[in-house]
Design a protein around this motif. Sequence first.
Motif, PDB file in Angstrom:
ATOM      1  N   MET A 145      11.076  10.075  -2.627  1.00  0.00           N
ATOM      2  CA  MET A 145      10.336   8.619  -2.431  1.00  0.00           C
ATOM      3  C   MET A 145       8.920   8.791  -2.674  1.00  0.00           C
ATOM      4  O   MET A 145       8.146   9.612  -2.087  1.00  0.00           O
ATOM      5  N   ALA A 146       8.550   7.972  -3.661  1.00  0.00           N
ATOM      6  CA  ALA A 146       7.015   8.079  -3.972  1.00  0.00           C
ATOM      7  C   ALA A 146       6.162   7.035  -2.964  1.00  0.00           C
ATOM      8  O   ALA A 146       6.752   6.330  -2.090  1.00  0.00           O
ATOM      9  N   ILE A 147       5.092   7.669  -2.598  1.00  0.00           N
ATOM     10  CA  ILE A 147       4.093   6.779  -1.684  1.00  0.00           C
ATOM     11  C   ILE A 147       3.585   5.837  -2.511  1.00  0.00           C
ATOM     12  O   ILE A 147       2.888   6.105  -3.667  1.00  0.00           O
ATOM     13  N   TRP A 148       3.609   4.519  -2.281  1.00  0.00           N
ATOM     14  CA  TRP A 148       3.315   3.361  -3.095  1.00  0.00           C
ATOM     15  C   TRP A 148       2.243   2.472  -2.069  1.00  0.00           C
ATOM     16  O   TRP A 148       2.359   2.295  -0.997  1.00  0.00           O
ATOM     17  N   GLN A 149       1.035   2.216  -2.813  1.00  0.00           N
ATOM     18  CA  GLN A 149      -0.033   1.553  -2.145  1.00  0.00           C
ATOM     19  C   GLN A 149      -0.170   0.289  -2.733  1.00  0.00           C
ATOM     20  O   GLN A 149      -1.410  -0.315  -2.979  1.00  0.00           O
ATOM     21  N   GLY A 150       0.679  -0.731  -3.350  1.00  0.00           N
ATOM     22  CA  GLY A 150       0.728  -1.826  -3.634  1.00  0.00           C
ATOM     23  C   GLY A 150       0.751  -2.910  -2.642  1.00  0.00           C
ATOM     24  O   GLY A 150       0.533  -2.552  -1.213  1.00  0.00           O
ATOM     25  N   THR A 151       1.129  -4.409  -2.957  1.00  0.00           N
ATOM     26  CA  THR A 151       1.032  -5.288  -1.895  1.00  0.00           C
ATOM     27  C   THR A 151       2.448  -5.054  -1.000  1.00  0.00           C
ATOM     28  O   THR A 151       3.223  -4.512  -1.462  1.00  0.00           O
ATOM     29  N   ALA A 152       2.404  -5.762  -0.005  1.00  0.00           N
ATOM     30  CA  ALA A 152       3.509  -5.687   1.009  1.00  0.00           C
ATOM     31  C   ALA A 152       4.605  -6.301   0.696  1.00  0.00           C
ATOM     32  O   ALA A 152       4.478  -7.266  -0.178  1.00  0.00           O
ATOM     33  N   VAL A 153       5.499  -5.942   1.151  1.00  0.00           N
ATOM     34  CA  VAL A 153       7.012  -6.744   0.761  1.00  0.00           C
ATOM     35  C   VAL A 153       7.173  -8.074   1.679  1.00  0.00           C
ATOM     36  O   VAL A 153       7.788  -8.874   1.482  1.00  0.00           O
ATOM     37  N   ARG A 154       6.432  -7.958   2.840  1.00  0.00           N
ATOM     38  CA  ARG A 154       6.411  -9.185   3.719  1.00  0.00           C
ATOM     39  C   ARG A 154       5.119  -9.977   3.780  1.00  0.00           C
ATOM     40  O   ARG A 154       3.943  -9.509   3.583  1.00  0.00           O
ATOM     41  N   LYS A 155       5.242 -11.311   3.796  1.00  0.00           N
ATOM     42  CA  LYS A 155       4.077 -12.064   3.911  1.00  0.00           C
ATOM     43  C   LYS A 155       3.694 -12.056   5.439  1.00  0.00           C
ATOM     44  O   LYS A 155       4.159 -11.579   6.375  1.00  0.00           O
ATOM     45  N   PRO A 156       2.300 -12.554   5.771  1.00  0.00           N
ATOM     46  CA  PRO A 156       1.794 -12.677   7.126  1.00  0.00           C
ATOM     47  C   PRO A 156       2.647 -13.165   8.104  1.00  0.00           C
ATOM     48  O   PRO A 156       2.762 -13.167   9.042  1.00  0.00           O
ATOM     49  N   THR A 157       3.629 -14.458   7.366  1.00  0.00           N
ATOM     50  CA  THR A 157       4.712 -15.044   8.363  1.00  0.00           C
ATOM     51  C   THR A 157       5.545 -14.168   8.842  1.00  0.00           C
ATOM     52  O   THR A 157       6.517 -14.502   9.689  1.00  0.00           O
ATOM     53  N   GLY A 158       5.882 -13.391   8.088  1.00  0.00           N
ATOM     54  CA  GLY A 158       7.104 -12.416   8.174  1.00  0.00           C
ATOM     55  C   GLY A 158       8.314 -12.698   7.256  1.00  0.00           C
ATOM     56  O   GLY A 158       9.329 -11.873   7.226  1.00  0.00           O
ATOM     57  N   ALA A 159       8.031 -13.665   6.257  1.00  0.00           N
ATOM     58  CA  ALA A 159       9.051 -13.860   5.216  1.00  0.00           C
ATOM     59  C   ALA A 159       8.980 -12.930   4.166  1.00  0.00           C
ATOM     60  O   ALA A 159       7.968 -12.333   4.068  1.00  0.00           O
ATOM     61  N   ARG A 160      10.031 -12.561   3.388  1.00  0.00           N
ATOM     62  CA  ARG A 160      10.066 -11.744   2.374  1.00  0.00           C
ATOM     63  C   ARG A 160       9.028 -12.418   1.263  1.00  0.00           C
ATOM     64  O   ARG A 160       9.541 -13.531   0.725  1.00  0.00           O
TER      65      ARG A 160
END
Length: 127
Positions: A1-16
Motif C-alpha cells: 500500500m502506497a503512502i498517499w498525501q492527497g485530499t481526504a476521502v471524507r468531508k469536514p461533516t463526515g460525508a464521503r
Amino acid sequence: MAIWQGTAVRKPTGARAKSNRNKRKMEFGREPAETKIGDRRIKNIRTKGGNEKIRLTNEQSINVVDPKTQKVKLAEIISVVENSANSHFVRRNIITKGAVVETSAGKVKVTSRPGQEGIINGVIIAE
C-alpha cells in the motif's frame, strides 16, 4: 500500500467526498527516514524536477553551535533524551528536528531535518 498525501476521502461533516479525478504521482509520499545513532549511512532520493534529497539513515556526530560564542564544533551523539515528534522515538533513539540529544558537548536541540537535508545540526541548550 502506497503512502498517499492527497485530499481526504471524507468531508469536514463526515460525508464521503466525491473525487473528480484519480490519484497523481506527485501526491505520493515516502516512508520516514527514521535517523538512528550509528555509523554514517545515507540514501539519495530523486525528487520532483530531477532534484535530490539526502536521506540520513544513520549518524553518530552532530554539528553543535554554542549560542554564547557563536562557534561550531563536531560532537559525538550518545543518546536521544527527548523527542516531541513521538515519545516512542526516545526509546528507539530516532533523531528528528526538535529532538534533544545527549552529546559529548552536553544537551543539544536538533535544528536541521536529517531525513531531508542529510546532516544533523544543533544548538546547545542551557540547563
